[in-house]
Enzyme design. Structure first.
Site, PDB file in Angstrom:
ATOM      1  N   GLY A 148       1.893   6.874  -2.981  1.00 63.62           N
ATOM      2  CA  GLY A 148       1.035   5.994  -2.167  1.00 63.62           C
ATOM      3  C   GLY A 148      -0.241   5.673  -2.939  1.00 63.62           C
ATOM      4  N   GLY A 161      -2.825   2.490  -2.263  1.00 67.42           N
ATOM      5  CA  GLY A 161      -3.528   2.323  -0.985  1.00 67.42           C
ATOM      6  C   GLY A 161      -5.026   2.507  -1.121  1.00 67.42           C
ATOM      7  N   GLN A 162      -5.695   2.507   0.040  1.00 70.42           N
ATOM      8  CA  GLN A 162      -7.161   2.573   0.050  1.00 70.42           C
ATOM      9  C   GLN A 162      -7.667   3.824  -0.675  1.00 70.42           C
ATOM     10  OE1 GLN A 162      -9.121   3.141   3.829  1.00 70.42           O
ATOM     11  NE2 GLN A 162     -11.083   2.441   3.042  1.00 70.42           N
ATOM     12  N   ASP A 214       4.223   4.147  -5.891  1.00 64.43           N
ATOM     13  CA  ASP A 214       4.069   3.455  -4.605  1.00 64.43           C
ATOM     14  C   ASP A 214       5.285   2.573  -4.402  1.00 64.43           C
ATOM     15  OD1 ASP A 214       1.151   2.812  -2.908  1.00 64.43           O
ATOM     16  OD2 ASP A 214       2.912   1.638  -2.424  1.00 64.43           O
ATOM     17  N   ARG A 252       4.690  -0.462  -3.314  1.00 61.57           N
ATOM     18  CA  ARG A 252       4.119  -1.767  -3.690  1.00 61.57           C
ATOM     19  C   ARG A 252       4.067  -1.922  -5.198  1.00 61.57           C
ATOM     20  NH1 ARG A 252      -1.693  -2.541  -0.814  1.00 61.57           N
ATOM     21  NH2 ARG A 252      -1.533  -0.764   0.585  1.00 61.57           N
ATOM     22  N   ASP A 257      10.137   5.017  -3.470  1.00 53.96           N
ATOM     23  CA  ASP A 257      10.165   5.118  -2.013  1.00 53.96           C
ATOM     24  C   ASP A 257      10.260   6.608  -1.693  1.00 53.96           C
ATOM     25  OD1 ASP A 257      10.596   5.154   0.662  1.00 53.96           O
ATOM     26  OD2 ASP A 257      12.244   3.704   0.654  1.00 53.96           O
ATOM     27  N   TYR A 316       0.454   8.198  15.538  1.00 51.94           N
ATOM     28  CA  TYR A 316      -0.135   8.608  14.261  1.00 51.94           C
ATOM     29  C   TYR A 316      -0.717  10.019  14.388  1.00 51.94           C
ATOM     30  CZ  TYR A 316      -3.556   8.394  10.374  1.00 51.94           C
ATOM     31  OH  TYR A 316      -4.314   8.635   9.256  1.00 51.94           O
ATOM     32  N   LYS A 330       0.442  13.470  12.592  1.00 50.83           N
ATOM     33  CA  LYS A 330      -0.481  14.267  11.762  1.00 50.83           C
ATOM     34  C   LYS A 330      -0.533  15.710  12.258  1.00 50.83           C
ATOM     35  CE  LYS A 330      -1.986  11.310   8.697  1.00 50.83           C
ATOM     36  NZ  LYS A 330      -1.567  11.452   7.287  1.00 50.83           N
TER      37      LYS A 330
HETATM   38  P1  NAD Z   1      -2.952   2.949   2.879  1.00 45.84           P
HETATM   39  O1  NAD Z   1      -2.105   2.362   3.932  1.00 45.84           O
HETATM   40  O2  NAD Z   1      -4.090   2.168   2.337  1.00 45.84           O
HETATM   41  O3  NAD Z   1      -2.040   3.392   1.654  1.00 45.84           O
HETATM   42  C1  NAD Z   1      -0.794   4.009   1.802  1.00 45.84           C
HETATM   43  C2  NAD Z   1       0.073   3.617   0.620  1.00 45.84           C
HETATM   44  O4  NAD Z   1       1.347   4.230   0.792  1.00 45.84           O
HETATM   45  C3  NAD Z   1       0.309   2.109   0.491  1.00 45.84           C
HETATM   46  O5  NAD Z   1      -0.037   1.651  -0.801  1.00 45.84           O
HETATM   47  C4  NAD Z   1       1.794   1.949   0.778  1.00 45.84           C
HETATM   48  O6  NAD Z   1       2.401   0.908   0.011  1.00 45.84           O
HETATM   49  C5  NAD Z   1       2.330   3.318   0.374  1.00 45.84           C
HETATM   50  N1  NAD Z   1       3.609   3.622   1.023  1.00 45.84           N
HETATM   51  C6  NAD Z   1       3.962   3.381   2.314  1.00 45.84           C
HETATM   52  N2  NAD Z   1       5.222   3.765   2.529  1.00 45.84           N
HETATM   53  C7  NAD Z   1       5.673   4.273   1.357  1.00 45.84           C
HETATM   54  C8  NAD Z   1       6.923   4.814   0.935  1.00 45.84           C
HETATM   55  N3  NAD Z   1       7.960   4.910   1.780  1.00 45.84           N
HETATM   56  N4  NAD Z   1       7.043   5.255  -0.348  1.00 45.84           N
HETATM   57  C9  NAD Z   1       5.991   5.146  -1.212  1.00 45.84           C
HETATM   58  N5  NAD Z   1       4.797   4.621  -0.877  1.00 45.84           N
HETATM   59  C10 NAD Z   1       4.653   4.180   0.390  1.00 45.84           C
HETATM   60  O7  NAD Z   1      -3.464   4.368   3.413  1.00 45.84           O
HETATM   61  P2  NAD Z   1      -4.770   5.190   2.991  1.00 45.84           P
HETATM   62  O8  NAD Z   1      -5.883   4.742   3.848  1.00 45.84           O
HETATM   63  O9  NAD Z   1      -4.917   5.198   1.511  1.00 45.84           O
HETATM   64  O10 NAD Z   1      -4.355   6.635   3.526  1.00 45.84           O
HETATM   65  C11 NAD Z   1      -3.774   7.619   2.695  1.00 45.84           C
HETATM   66  C12 NAD Z   1      -3.557   8.872   3.534  1.00 45.84           C
HETATM   67  O11 NAD Z   1      -4.820   9.294   4.104  1.00 45.84           O
HETATM   68  C13 NAD Z   1      -2.635   8.685   4.747  1.00 45.84           C
HETATM   69  O12 NAD Z   1      -1.906   9.873   4.963  1.00 45.84           O
HETATM   70  C14 NAD Z   1      -3.583   8.460   5.895  1.00 45.84           C
HETATM   71  O13 NAD Z   1      -3.010   8.832   7.114  1.00 45.84           O
HETATM   72  C15 NAD Z   1      -4.716   9.391   5.506  1.00 45.84           C
HETATM   73  N6  NAD Z   1      -5.997   9.014   6.172  1.00 45.84           N
HETATM   74  C16 NAD Z   1      -6.638   7.868   5.845  1.00 45.84           C
HETATM   75  C17 NAD Z   1      -7.834   7.537   6.467  1.00 45.84           C
HETATM   76  C18 NAD Z   1      -8.590   6.272   6.134  1.00 45.84           C
HETATM   77  O14 NAD Z   1      -9.622   5.986   6.769  1.00 45.84           O
HETATM   78  N7  NAD Z   1      -8.173   5.518   5.152  1.00 45.84           N
HETATM   79  C19 NAD Z   1      -8.368   8.396   7.451  1.00 45.84           C
HETATM   80  C20 NAD Z   1      -7.664   9.549   7.791  1.00 45.84           C
HETATM   81  C21 NAD Z   1      -6.483   9.876   7.114  1.00 45.84           C
END
Ligand code: NAD
Length: 312
Positions: free
Chosen positions: A10, A13-14, A36, A38, A54, A144, A148
């Site tokens: 992943g 992602g953010q 990822d 993507r 994946d 969600y 978690k």
């Molecule tokens: P995001 O959605 O920005 O990134 C997640 C990434 O995972 C994406 O790039 C997506 O393409 C990839 N992904 C999805 N399904 C996939 C798969 N089957 N195989 C491989 N890659 C896959 O999420 P984020 O904000 O970067 O969050 C990362 C983690 O942190 C998550 O577990 C989220 O629950 C947790 N989290 C985030 C926040 C926040 O504010 N951003 C807050 C609390 C917890």
């Protein structure tokens, strides 16, 4: 001595983009494999190995771990809170199975460490909303949050039962400018900066006095790395640690932005995400993380706002 070889799942992602870049600085570019579903994120291109993965495909993941001699996994792939409500069964399936795949491979291959983030979403309307303690009523109402919470239990189980060194943080809402947020309830606190800079106005999907725990991305990345670097003996929580930095409402962040952009106009149009936010804490007590491994945030609302507006 065994060399660390890290797999980030992943990574586009953010959080993943910034975490991958930070880990590459610490461990060497070649020792951090980004993956990822993507396409590779622009900011990752040319900075180290990238594979398309994946995480739901356990065999593929297993082969990747063996082929690259992986010793640590950071699992960031997930369906976030707002997106999860649109397709609850899919969110449950992806959030649970991805974690079980990783934990089981970590056990089979005897990996050194696993990181998997939890969230403030584990708490629900029956948890104390202010300074929510580490141990309290946990009755999440979003899919969600349910996933978690179940994930936290699985982490603790794999640690106690099989000795897997898995570590986790309950992140608050994360604010960043490098990579876009992925469909969470706190996304407004990122959008507001972009809209303030581009159009000097923003309509918040949360109401003006909705307080939520928040954190600036540099603090979140540092917390993650500090937790993972801590001596295993110091980690007393094997489910997930509360983690905190600041708490503010849309009205308060609007006022802080107005100090830099006086013409900024903020209006409110709460949607389905209001109900999700209403069930979550206003602020978090992270004293256990401070005590066990020395956590201390650097950014408050003022410092974060100045840095966001300078960089976006
Ligand atoms: P995001 O959605 O920005 O990134 C997640 C990434 O995972 C994406 O790039 C997506 O393409 C990839 N992904 C999805 N399904 C996939 C798969 N089957 N195989 C491989 N890659 C896959 O999420 P984020 O904000 O970067 O969050 C990362 C983690 O942190 C998550 O577990 C989220 O629950 C947790 N989290 C985030 C926040 C926040 O504010 N951003 C807050 C609390 C917890």
């Amino acid at each position: 001595m065994k060399k660390d070889k890290i797999l980030v799942i992943g990574a586009c992602g953010q959080i993943g983009v910034e975490l991958t870049l930070a880990l590459r600085k610490m461990y060497g570019d070649a020792n951090v494999v980004a993956s990822d579903l993507r396409e590779e994120h622009e900011l990752l291109k040319g900075t180290g190995p990238y594979v398309s993965l994946d995480v739901m495909n356990k065999e593929m993941l297993h082969v990747l771990v063996i082929r690259h001699n992986i010793t640590q996994i950071y699992l960031l792939a997930a369906i976030l809170s707002a997106t999860g409500e649109k397709n609850p069964l899919l969110a449950w399936h992806i959030n649970m199975q991805s974690l079980l795949n990783v934990l089981d491979i970590a056990k089979e291959e005897n990996l050194d460490k696993v990181y998997w983030p939890s969230s403030i979403a584990v708490f629900g309307p029956n948890s104390p909303a202010k300074e929510t303690p580490q141990h309290t009523i946990i009755e999440p109402t979003t899919i969600y949050g349910i996933s978690k919470f179940a994930g936290e239990r699985w982490c603790e189980y794999y640690n106690h039962r099989f000795g897997v060194d898995v570590r986790s943080l309950r992140y608050p809402g994360l604010i960043s400018y490098k990579s876009a947020p992925g469909g969470g309830t706190t996304d407004y606190a990122v959008e507001i900066f972009h809209e303030a800079k581009e159009h000097q106005k923003y309509t918040s999907f949360l109401s003006e006095n909705t307080y939520l725990p928040m954190m600036y991305m540099p603090d979140a990345i540092r917390a993650t790395i500090e937790l993972m670097e801590a001596d295993a003996a110091k980690i007393t929580v094997r489910s997930a640690y509360n983690l905190s930095a600041m708490s503010f409402s849309p009205k308060e962040i609007g006022a802080e932005i107005r100090k830099h952009i006086p013409s900024f106009e903020l209006s409110y149009q709460p949607d389905y995400r209001q109900q999700i936010a209403d069930g979550w804490p206003d602020s978090m007590d992270d004293s256990q993380a401070r005590k066990d491994w020395g956590w201390k945030p650097e950014y408050d609302l003022e410092k974060m706002t100045a840095d966001m507006l300078k960089n976006i």
